[in-house]
Design a protein around this motif. Structure first.
Motif, PDB file in Angstrom:
ATOM      1  N   ALA A   1     -13.515 -42.822 -52.974  1.00 48.17           N
ATOM      2  CA  ALA A   1     -14.153 -42.726 -51.670  1.00 48.17           C
ATOM      3  C   ALA A   1     -14.010 -41.370 -50.998  1.00 48.17           C
TER       4      ALA A   1
ATOM      5  N   LYS B   1     -18.182 -49.196 -45.135  1.00 50.63           N
ATOM      6  CA  LYS B   1     -19.624 -48.973 -45.329  1.00 50.63           C
ATOM      7  C   LYS B   1     -20.056 -49.398 -46.727  1.00 50.63           C
ATOM      8  N   TYR B   2     -19.212 -49.129 -47.713  1.00 47.03           N
ATOM      9  CA  TYR B   2     -19.518 -49.508 -49.090  1.00 47.03           C
ATOM     10  C   TYR B   2     -19.711 -51.024 -49.189  1.00 47.03           C
TER      11      TYR B   2
ATOM     12  N   LEU C   1     -18.222 -42.048 -55.501  1.00 45.62           N
ATOM     13  CA  LEU C   1     -19.205 -41.963 -54.425  1.00 45.62           C
ATOM     14  C   LEU C   1     -19.576 -40.503 -54.160  1.00 45.62           C
TER      15      LEU C   1
ATOM     16  N   VAL D   1     -13.322 -47.617 -56.772  1.00 41.02           N
ATOM     17  CA  VAL D   1     -14.329 -46.796 -56.117  1.00 41.02           C
ATOM     18  C   VAL D   1     -13.647 -45.589 -55.488  1.00 41.02           C
TER      19      VAL D   1
ATOM     20  N   ASP E   1     -12.918 -52.798 -55.895  1.00 40.96           N
ATOM     21  CA  ASP E   1     -14.012 -53.718 -55.599  1.00 40.96           C
ATOM     22  C   ASP E   1     -13.939 -54.829 -56.641  1.00 40.96           C
TER      23      ASP E   1
ATOM     24  N   ASN F   1     -22.872 -52.249 -47.488  1.00 40.62           N
ATOM     25  CA  ASN F   1     -24.044 -51.997 -48.337  1.00 40.62           C
ATOM     26  C   ASN F   1     -24.104 -52.986 -49.498  1.00 40.62           C
ATOM     27  N   GLU F   2     -22.964 -53.302 -50.089  1.00 43.79           N
ATOM     28  CA  GLU F   2     -22.925 -54.259 -51.192  1.00 43.79           C
ATOM     29  C   GLU F   2     -23.357 -55.649 -50.715  1.00 43.79           C
TER      30      GLU F   2
END
Length: 116
Positions: free
Chosen positions: A81, A105-106, A9, A79, A69, A109-110
């Motif tokens: 972060a 937040k990830y 990220l 991921v 994930d 958004n996904e």
């Protein structure tokens, strides 16, 4: 054989960009090595939801906090972060919380992408 794929990220990209080039290269080297070997000195579980990539370079302890994930068709995606230089024996709670906030937040958004 690669055991998992990695997404880095923007927060970690900025962290790596601000480091000395050799330190950043060593961290990336260790991440690649952790993808193909099981070594708790390189990749270790910290909490139920957070793991860390570990690098010791030039007497500094670099940490990238990561999460898995496994949603949808993603089998083994790690991921990255949050990154920091560790200065105490225990991982600071503030850094763990920051990684969890980024993780939240990830996934939000996904989920939004999946609902479109």
């Amino acid at each position: 054989m690669v055991k998992f794929e990695i997404v880095i990220l923007e927060t970690v990209r900025q962290f790596l960009k601000n480091l000395d080039k050799k330190a950043s290269a060593k961290i990336i080297f260790n991440i690649r090595k952790a993808q193909v070997t099981i070594d708790p000195e390189l990749f270790k579980k910290l909490a139920d939801d957070i793991w860390e990539f570990r690098t010791l370079y030039n007497k500094n302890y670099y940490r990238l906090l990561v999460f898995w994930d496994k949603t949808g068709n993603k089998r083994n995606l790690v991921v990255c972060a949050h990154g920091f230089i560790k200065k105490t024996r225990k991982t600071p709670k503030a850094d763990l919380e920051k990684a969890r906030l980024i993780m939240k937040k990830y996934f939000e958004n996904e989920n939004e992408k999946g609902n479109k």
